[in-house]
Design a protein around this motif. Structure first.
Motif, PDB file in Angstrom:
ATOM      1  N   GLY A 179      -2.295  18.931   1.944  1.00  0.00           N
ATOM      2  CA  GLY A 179      -2.919  20.180   2.367  1.00  0.00           C
ATOM      3  C   GLY A 179      -4.044  20.696   1.508  1.00  0.00           C
ATOM      4  N   THR A 180      -4.556  19.893   0.592  1.00  0.00           N
ATOM      5  CA  THR A 180      -5.652  20.314  -0.280  1.00  0.00           C
ATOM      6  C   THR A 180      -6.888  19.458  -0.019  1.00  0.00           C
ATOM      7  OG1 THR A 180      -4.823  18.830  -2.013  1.00  0.00           O
ATOM      8  CG2 THR A 180      -4.110  21.141  -2.093  1.00  0.00           C
ATOM      9  N   PRO A 181      -8.087  19.930  -0.363  1.00  0.00           N
ATOM     10  CA  PRO A 181      -9.295  19.144  -0.131  1.00  0.00           C
ATOM     11  C   PRO A 181      -9.188  17.757  -0.759  1.00  0.00           C
ATOM     12  CG  PRO A 181      -9.896  21.381  -0.699  1.00  0.00           C
ATOM     13  CD  PRO A 181      -8.405  21.273  -0.910  1.00  0.00           C
ATOM     14  N   ALA A 182      -9.560  16.749  -0.008  1.00  0.00           N
ATOM     15  CA  ALA A 182      -9.461  15.368  -0.479  1.00  0.00           C
ATOM     16  C   ALA A 182     -10.556  14.535   0.175  1.00  0.00           C
ATOM     17  CB  ALA A 182      -8.080  14.792  -0.165  1.00  0.00           C
ATOM     18  N   MET A 183     -10.728  13.328  -0.326  1.00  0.00           N
ATOM     19  CA  MET A 183     -11.765  12.433   0.178  1.00  0.00           C
ATOM     20  C   MET A 183     -11.214  11.030   0.361  1.00  0.00           C
ATOM     21  SD  MET A 183     -15.106  13.301  -2.155  1.00  0.00           S
ATOM     22  CE  MET A 183     -15.982  14.874  -2.049  1.00  0.00           C
ATOM     23  N   ILE A 184     -11.655  10.370   1.423  1.00  0.00           N
ATOM     24  CA  ILE A 184     -11.409   8.946   1.617  1.00  0.00           C
ATOM     25  C   ILE A 184     -12.751   8.293   1.921  1.00  0.00           C
ATOM     26  CG2 ILE A 184     -10.329   7.164   3.035  1.00  0.00           C
ATOM     27  CD1 ILE A 184      -8.034   9.071   3.553  1.00  0.00           C
ATOM     28  N   TYR A 185     -13.156   7.380   1.057  1.00  0.00           N
ATOM     29  CA  TYR A 185     -14.397   6.627   1.286  1.00  0.00           C
ATOM     30  C   TYR A 185     -14.069   5.148   1.415  1.00  0.00           C
ATOM     31  CZ  TYR A 185     -17.770  10.367   0.864  1.00  0.00           C
ATOM     32  OH  TYR A 185     -18.515  11.479   1.112  1.00  0.00           O
ATOM     33  N   ASN A 186     -14.582   4.556   2.478  1.00  0.00           N
ATOM     34  CA  ASN A 186     -14.403   3.135   2.737  1.00  0.00           C
ATOM     35  C   ASN A 186     -15.682   2.378   2.389  1.00  0.00           C
ATOM     36  OD1 ASN A 186     -11.874   3.802   3.798  1.00  0.00           O
ATOM     37  ND2 ASN A 186     -12.691   3.998   5.875  1.00  0.00           N
ATOM     38  N   VAL A 200       0.844  -1.199   0.000  1.00  0.00           N
ATOM     39  CA  VAL A 200       0.000   0.000   0.000  1.00  0.00           C
ATOM     40  C   VAL A 200       0.878   1.247   0.000  1.00  0.00           C
ATOM     41  CG1 VAL A 200      -1.820   1.252   1.213  1.00  0.00           C
ATOM     42  CG2 VAL A 200      -1.878  -1.238   1.126  1.00  0.00           C
ATOM     43  N   GLU A 201       1.980   1.220   0.731  1.00  0.00           N
ATOM     44  CA  GLU A 201       2.948   2.328   0.689  1.00  0.00           C
ATOM     45  C   GLU A 201       3.500   2.494  -0.727  1.00  0.00           C
ATOM     46  OE1 GLU A 201       3.763   4.515   2.881  1.00  0.00           O
ATOM     47  OE2 GLU A 201       3.596   3.691   4.918  1.00  0.00           O
ATOM     48  N   ALA A 202       3.811   1.375  -1.379  1.00  0.00           N
ATOM     49  CA  ALA A 202       4.325   1.430  -2.742  1.00  0.00           C
ATOM     50  C   ALA A 202       3.281   1.981  -3.710  1.00  0.00           C
ATOM     51  CB  ALA A 202       4.780   0.037  -3.183  1.00  0.00           C
ATOM     52  N   LEU A 203       2.004   1.620  -3.478  1.00  0.00           N
ATOM     53  CA  LEU A 203       0.920   2.166  -4.295  1.00  0.00           C
ATOM     54  C   LEU A 203       0.871   3.687  -4.159  1.00  0.00           C
ATOM     55  CD1 LEU A 203      -1.742   2.080  -5.930  1.00  0.00           C
ATOM     56  CD2 LEU A 203      -2.936   1.581  -3.782  1.00  0.00           C
ATOM     57  N   ALA A 204       0.934   4.172  -2.930  1.00  0.00           N
ATOM     58  CA  ALA A 204       0.901   5.627  -2.709  1.00  0.00           C
ATOM     59  C   ALA A 204       2.119   6.299  -3.354  1.00  0.00           C
ATOM     60  CB  ALA A 204       0.849   5.929  -1.217  1.00  0.00           C
ATOM     61  N   ASP A 205       3.292   5.679  -3.216  1.00  0.00           N
ATOM     62  CA  ASP A 205       4.488   6.232  -3.866  1.00  0.00           C
ATOM     63  C   ASP A 205       4.261   6.379  -5.363  1.00  0.00           C
ATOM     64  OD1 ASP A 205       5.920   6.352  -1.497  1.00  0.00           O
ATOM     65  OD2 ASP A 205       6.952   4.426  -1.813  1.00  0.00           O
ATOM     66  N   HIS A 206       3.688   5.327  -5.956  1.00  0.00           N
ATOM     67  CA  HIS A 206       3.446   5.336  -7.400  1.00  0.00           C
ATOM     68  C   HIS A 206       2.449   6.428  -7.789  1.00  0.00           C
ATOM     69  CE1 HIS A 206       3.196   3.788 -11.450  1.00  0.00           C
ATOM     70  NE2 HIS A 206       1.889   3.587 -11.337  1.00  0.00           N
ATOM     71  N   VAL A 207       1.390   6.600  -6.991  1.00  0.00           N
ATOM     72  CA  VAL A 207       0.382   7.621  -7.280  1.00  0.00           C
ATOM     73  C   VAL A 207       0.999   9.017  -7.213  1.00  0.00           C
ATOM     74  CG1 VAL A 207      -1.757   8.680  -6.469  1.00  0.00           C
ATOM     75  CG2 VAL A 207      -1.534   6.186  -6.510  1.00  0.00           C
ATOM     76  N   TRP A 208       1.761   9.270  -6.159  1.00  0.00           N
ATOM     77  CA  TRP A 208       2.354  10.605  -6.012  1.00  0.00           C
ATOM     78  C   TRP A 208       3.419  10.867  -7.085  1.00  0.00           C
ATOM     79  CZ3 TRP A 208      -0.990   9.749  -2.279  1.00  0.00           C
ATOM     80  CH2 TRP A 208      -1.506  10.830  -1.562  1.00  0.00           C
ATOM     81  N   GLN A 209       4.171   9.833  -7.452  1.00  0.00           N
ATOM     82  CA  GLN A 209       5.179  10.000  -8.497  1.00  0.00           C
ATOM     83  C   GLN A 209       4.542  10.213  -9.861  1.00  0.00           C
ATOM     84  OE1 GLN A 209       7.505   6.424  -8.100  1.00  0.00           O
ATOM     85  NE2 GLN A 209       8.378   7.042  -6.121  1.00  0.00           N
ATOM     86  N   THR A 210       3.412   9.539 -10.093  1.00  0.00           N
ATOM     87  CA  THR A 210       2.753   9.605 -11.402  1.00  0.00           C
ATOM     88  C   THR A 210       1.906  10.856 -11.558  1.00  0.00           C
ATOM     89  OG1 THR A 210       2.646   7.184 -11.466  1.00  0.00           O
ATOM     90  CG2 THR A 210       1.226   8.394 -12.996  1.00  0.00           C
ATOM     91  N   TYR A 211       1.136  11.201 -10.529  1.00  0.00           N
ATOM     92  CA  TYR A 211       0.163  12.285 -10.639  1.00  0.00           C
ATOM     93  C   TYR A 211       0.427  13.454  -9.696  1.00  0.00           C
ATOM     94  CZ  TYR A 211      -2.542   8.886 -13.320  1.00  0.00           C
ATOM     95  OH  TYR A 211      -2.955   7.977 -14.260  1.00  0.00           O
ATOM     96  N   GLY A 212       1.393  13.309  -8.813  1.00  0.00           N
ATOM     97  CA  GLY A 212       1.716  14.413  -7.904  1.00  0.00           C
ATOM     98  C   GLY A 212       0.828  14.506  -6.691  1.00  0.00           C
ATOM     99  N   GLY A 213      -0.060  13.522  -6.495  1.00  0.00           N
ATOM    100  CA  GLY A 213      -0.950  13.554  -5.339  1.00  0.00           C
ATOM    101  C   GLY A 213      -2.183  12.720  -5.575  1.00  0.00           C
ATOM    102  N   CYS A 214      -3.067  12.722  -4.595  1.00  0.00           N
ATOM    103  CA  CYS A 214      -4.318  11.970  -4.684  1.00  0.00           C
ATOM    104  C   CYS A 214      -5.446  12.819  -4.127  1.00  0.00           C
ATOM    105  CB  CYS A 214      -4.204  10.659  -3.902  1.00  0.00           C
ATOM    106  SG  CYS A 214      -5.706   9.662  -3.894  1.00  0.00           S
ATOM    107  N   ASP A 215      -6.545  12.884  -4.854  1.00  0.00           N
ATOM    108  CA  ASP A 215      -7.703  13.673  -4.428  1.00  0.00           C
ATOM    109  C   ASP A 215      -8.798  12.816  -3.804  1.00  0.00           C
ATOM    110  OD1 ASP A 215      -6.877  16.356  -5.558  1.00  0.00           O
ATOM    111  OD2 ASP A 215      -6.826  15.130  -7.375  1.00  0.00           O
ATOM    112  N   VAL A 216      -8.933  11.576  -4.285  1.00  0.00           N
ATOM    113  CA  VAL A 216      -9.973  10.687  -3.776  1.00  0.00           C
ATOM    114  C   VAL A 216      -9.394   9.278  -3.646  1.00  0.00           C
ATOM    115  CG1 VAL A 216     -12.258   9.681  -4.143  1.00  0.00           C
ATOM    116  CG2 VAL A 216     -11.796  12.018  -4.906  1.00  0.00           C
ATOM    117  N   LEU A 217      -9.572   8.687  -2.478  1.00  0.00           N
ATOM    118  CA  LEU A 217      -9.243   7.275  -2.284  1.00  0.00           C
ATOM    119  C   LEU A 217     -10.517   6.528  -1.959  1.00  0.00           C
ATOM    120  CD1 LEU A 217      -7.322   4.836  -1.774  1.00  0.00           C
ATOM    121  CD2 LEU A 217      -7.231   5.593   0.623  1.00  0.00           C
TER     122      LEU A 217
END
Length: 268
Positions: free
Chosen positions: A131-138, A67-84
């Motif tokens: 530091g920007t608006p984001a969402m996490i839905y489970n 999961v850490e590697a997934l987040a690394d890949h997301v931030w490297q590819t897109y510069g961040g995540c807005d919705v998980l």
């Protein structure tokens, strides 16, 4: 959602993929994650055919490092995540609790509960730093609130997701929305053989997608669920009414009142 980055675990099939289609049609960049690479490839190709930007990362959510590697890949590819969307999950057949093999029970909890925990832990901290608006839905279940089936391990895992989500919601800053998706009976690979009986995943996604965009705490669909929820809540309220009715000063042993008083004194 144009140019927003959306990560969906368990996103290659079922509810996850149906939500990916909704987000993709709205202009979002989609990152799908699950262990089966061939299913991820098929899902991404389908999203691209409808004009969405989609990619994938092979990830087993029960493994915190992955999961850490997934987040690394997301931030490297897109510069961040807005919705998980913490959507990865497995089902189980109805069995009496003593008849469930312990390895099966642990596997269900590892995917359905600890997988969600890992996603919240990893992405939540990075979103705070972002530091920007984001969402996490489970993704919970109607089984987060009552027993729709007799599958003990599955029901326990979804009750646990409810508790995790509600606690995590209070811990996150206001600019990060945390909520619970509550599917009723939806036709997915978790419920084979009921394609013509249960709600289609695309129909379900169409109902809940606007609620996610609104940042709702509980994202709901199947109206009859309220009957089952009321059955449990009415029994609970009746027990309190008979054995622990409200009275003046009854907040004495309320934990939240106590913590608030301590905070007002500046002790914590």
């Amino acid at each position: 959602m144009k140019n927003r980055t959306v990560v969906i675990t368990g996103g290659a099939t079922g509810i996850g993929f149906a939500l990916a289609r909704q987000f993709g049609a709205d202009g979002a960049r989609i990152m799908l994650a699950e262990p089966r690479e061939h299913r991820l490839q098929e899902a991404c190709e389908a999203l691209k055919q409808m004009g969405a930007e989609a990619s994938y990362n092979v990830c087993d959510v029960t493994d915190l490092d992955q999961v850490e590697a997934l987040a690394d890949h997301v931030w490297q590819t897109y510069g961040g995540c807005d919705v998980l969307i913490n959507n990865a999950g497995v089902g189980s057949r109805e069995k009496r609790l003593p008849d469930v093999p312990m390895e099966d029970a642990h596997h269900i909890m590892n995917v359905n509960f600890w997988g969600v925990w890992h996603g919240c832990r990893v992405f939540g901290e990075r979103m705070k730093d972002q530091g920007t608006p984001a969402m996490i839905y489970n993704t919970g279940s109607e089984n987060s609130f009552f027993c729709a089936t007799n599958a003990a391990a599955y029901i326990a895992s979804k009750h646990a997701v409810l508790g995790l989500t509600e606690t995590f919601r209070e811990q996150m800053p206001d600019f990060i929305t945390v909520g619970l998706i509550i599917p009723g009976w939806v036709s997915t690979e978790l419920t084979p053989g009921f394609e013509d009986v249960a709600m289609h995943a695309d129909e379900f996604a169409g109902i809940i997608y606007p609620q996610i965009l609104e940042g709702e705490r509980f994202v709901v669909s199947h109206a009859y669920n309220t009957v089952r929820i009321d059955e449990r809540m009415d029994a609970l309220k009746d027990a309190y009414a008979r054995y622990a009715p409200r009275h003046e000063g009854d907040e004495q042993y309320d934990v939240r009142h106590y913590i608030q008083r301590i905070r007002e004194r500046g002790s914590i």
